[in-house]
Enzyme design. Sequence first.
Site, PDB file in Angstrom:
ATOM      1  N   LYS A   1       0.794  -1.195   0.018  1.00  0.00           N
ATOM      2  CA  LYS A   1       0.087  -0.106  -0.100  1.00  0.00           C
ATOM      3  C   LYS A   1       0.797   1.248   0.084  1.00  0.00           C
ATOM      4  CE  LYS A   1      -4.438  -1.593   2.025  1.00  0.00           C
ATOM      5  NZ  LYS A   1      -5.370  -1.510   3.059  1.00  0.00           N
TER       6      LYS A   1
ATOM      7  N   LYS B   1     -11.265  -3.241  -4.312  1.00  0.00           N
ATOM      8  CA  LYS B   1     -12.220  -2.042  -4.794  1.00  0.00           C
ATOM      9  C   LYS B   1     -11.468  -0.780  -5.094  1.00  0.00           C
ATOM     10  CE  LYS B   1     -12.650  -2.682   0.202  1.00  0.00           C
ATOM     11  NZ  LYS B   1     -13.490  -3.265   1.181  1.00  0.00           N
TER      12      LYS B   1
ATOM     13  N   LYS C   1      -4.880  -9.184  -7.548  1.00  0.00           N
ATOM     14  CA  LYS C   1      -6.017  -9.462  -6.675  1.00  0.00           C
ATOM     15  C   LYS C   1      -7.393  -8.492  -7.159  1.00  0.00           C
ATOM     16  CE  LYS C   1      -6.412  -7.597  -2.806  1.00  0.00           C
ATOM     17  NZ  LYS C   1      -6.280  -7.362  -0.924  1.00  0.00           N
TER      18      LYS C   1
HETATM   19  P1  TYM Z   1     -10.573  -6.095   3.459  1.00  0.00           P
HETATM   20  O1  TYM Z   1     -11.763  -4.959   3.913  1.00  0.00           O
HETATM   21  O2  TYM Z   1      -9.685  -5.537   2.584  1.00  0.00           O
HETATM   22  O3  TYM Z   1     -11.312  -7.306   3.005  1.00  0.00           O
HETATM   23  C1  TYM Z   1     -12.430  -7.870   3.808  1.00  0.00           C
HETATM   24  C2  TYM Z   1     -12.079  -9.269   3.608  1.00  0.00           C
HETATM   25  O4  TYM Z   1     -12.364  -9.883   2.181  1.00  0.00           O
HETATM   26  C3  TYM Z   1     -11.269 -10.666   1.750  1.00  0.00           C
HETATM   27  N1  TYM Z   1     -10.853 -10.138   0.314  1.00  0.00           N
HETATM   28  C4  TYM Z   1     -10.635 -11.166  -0.471  1.00  0.00           C
HETATM   29  N2  TYM Z   1     -10.967 -12.480  -0.479  1.00  0.00           N
HETATM   30  C5  TYM Z   1     -10.764 -13.035  -1.495  1.00  0.00           C
HETATM   31  N3  TYM Z   1     -10.272 -12.632  -2.842  1.00  0.00           N
HETATM   32  C6  TYM Z   1     -10.149 -11.009  -2.984  1.00  0.00           C
HETATM   33  N4  TYM Z   1      -9.866 -10.710  -4.124  1.00  0.00           N
HETATM   34  C7  TYM Z   1     -10.404 -10.686  -1.833  1.00  0.00           C
HETATM   35  N5  TYM Z   1     -10.525  -9.218  -1.414  1.00  0.00           N
HETATM   36  C8  TYM Z   1     -10.714  -8.919  -0.235  1.00  0.00           C
HETATM   37  C9  TYM Z   1     -10.202  -9.999   2.593  1.00  0.00           C
HETATM   38  O5  TYM Z   1      -9.169 -11.226   2.922  1.00  0.00           O
HETATM   39  C10 TYM Z   1     -10.823  -9.862   4.122  1.00  0.00           C
HETATM   40  O6  TYM Z   1     -11.233 -11.153   4.667  1.00  0.00           O
HETATM   41  N6  TYM Z   1      -7.529  -5.847   7.530  1.00  0.00           N
HETATM   42  C11 TYM Z   1      -8.852  -6.520   6.820  1.00  0.00           C
HETATM   43  C12 TYM Z   1     -10.244  -5.884   7.827  1.00  0.00           C
HETATM   44  C13 TYM Z   1     -10.041  -6.513   9.117  1.00  0.00           C
HETATM   45  C14 TYM Z   1     -10.168  -7.627   9.812  1.00  0.00           C
HETATM   46  C15 TYM Z   1      -9.979  -7.362  11.163  1.00  0.00           C
HETATM   47  C16 TYM Z   1     -10.315  -8.882   9.261  1.00  0.00           C
HETATM   48  C17 TYM Z   1      -9.874  -5.780  10.293  1.00  0.00           C
HETATM   49  N7  TYM Z   1      -9.800  -6.204  11.497  1.00  0.00           N
HETATM   50  C18 TYM Z   1      -9.966  -8.506  12.153  1.00  0.00           C
HETATM   51  C19 TYM Z   1     -10.288  -9.983  10.099  1.00  0.00           C
HETATM   52  C20 TYM Z   1     -10.359  -9.675  11.616  1.00  0.00           C
HETATM   53  C21 TYM Z   1      -9.032  -5.768   5.560  1.00  0.00           C
HETATM   54  O7  TYM Z   1      -8.564  -4.926   5.122  1.00  0.00           O
HETATM   55  O8  TYM Z   1      -9.603  -6.626   4.991  1.00  0.00           O
END
Ligand code: TYM
Length: 340
Positions: free
Chosen positions: A119, A205, A202
């Site tokens: 990032k 968004k 990947k």
């Molecule tokens: P975030 O908001 O980027 O994504 C949310 C969830 O979606 C999954 N994900 C994907 N899975 C498969 N293929 C993809 N292309 C894809 N894009 C996103 C992510 O792996 C995630 O599970 N840091 C985390 C949010 C977070 C969190 C937590 C998660 C904050 N605190 C505690 C679990 C537990 C994040 O940025 O996810």
Amino acid sequence: MSETQFTPRVFSGIQPSGGLTLGNYLGAIKRFVDMQGDEFETVYCMVDLHAITARFIDPDTLRHNTRELCAGFIAAGIDPQQSILFNQSQVPEHAQLAWIFNCVARMGWMQRMTQFKDKAGKNAQNQSLGLFAYPALMAADILIYHATHVPVGEDQKQHVELTRDIAIKFNHDFGVDFFPVTEPVIEGAATRVMSLRDGSKKMSKSDASDMSRINMTDDADAIAAKIRKARTDPEPLPSELDGLDDRPEARNLVNIYAALAETTPEAVITDHGGQQFSVFKPALADLAVAKLAPISTEMSRLMDDPGEIDRILAHGAEQARAITAPILKRTYEIVGMVGA
Ligand code: TYM
């Protein structure tokens, strides 16, 4: 590793930093729905404090995204009667425990986080301290519930491993067995959904091209058009799964099909092996529309009543605090804060 028996509890979160994608749905939300039931208590969070780490987004947009994410969770099958559903900033113990964990985690651990490196790019010195410390907040999100299982996509694995390291170090430094060593749950055909334009990236968004992703708010025509135009190679689908090894775009469409159909990539190849993409893509488009269009319709219906969404989130925050307040209090006692 731990002698204490912790209540089987699932925690996971999604950032309201933009719209939901098919990657979020298949890699996360759909699996959150599957984990609802008698085996686990389930706690799901809109992590709005995380959503401001890369940059502040317009405040009205952030509020809109948070409500829309909540609508997405419910439309996809998360039941607020069965799961605790809330936004992170309404439960102050997340940020409070994160501070303690900022003092547990080591600089070297954080510097190894590949997501920060991705990032930040070449501009690491100009990133917010929040973006650097983000994984410690994520560890706090998980451990403030003593969560035992964390369903996430592949890209979050390293952060859950850091969470384990933080729990182990805290327990060791204070001679306690207080925080569980949490399991990441990374399962199924779609733990890493790739861009529809580039099979090495990947689905995200934040990708500049809207054609690279399916948004959960896309209508049937948009979903079908994006699948039709998805990049592929000229070969037909192979008759064995191994035949997808060097074909990332084809592999991605097979994985998406398998996850939507709740089957395995092997079974998809058994049924569709030998087909040209001119045949397979329309089949995938029909399946995607059948599964996703009702969710997007339900999301927009729920968004017509933002007051109801706010009530659900406020109620969820109250339920969450019944778990987090005693765990924070005990953490403060262990650390030595007077008055805890
Ligand atoms: P975030 O908001 O980027 O994504 C949310 C969830 O979606 C999954 N994900 C994907 N899975 C498969 N293929 C993809 N292309 C894809 N894009 C996103 C992510 O792996 C995630 O599970 N840091 C985390 C949010 C977070 C969190 C937590 C998660 C904050 N605190 C505690 C679990 C537990 C994040 O940025 O996810």
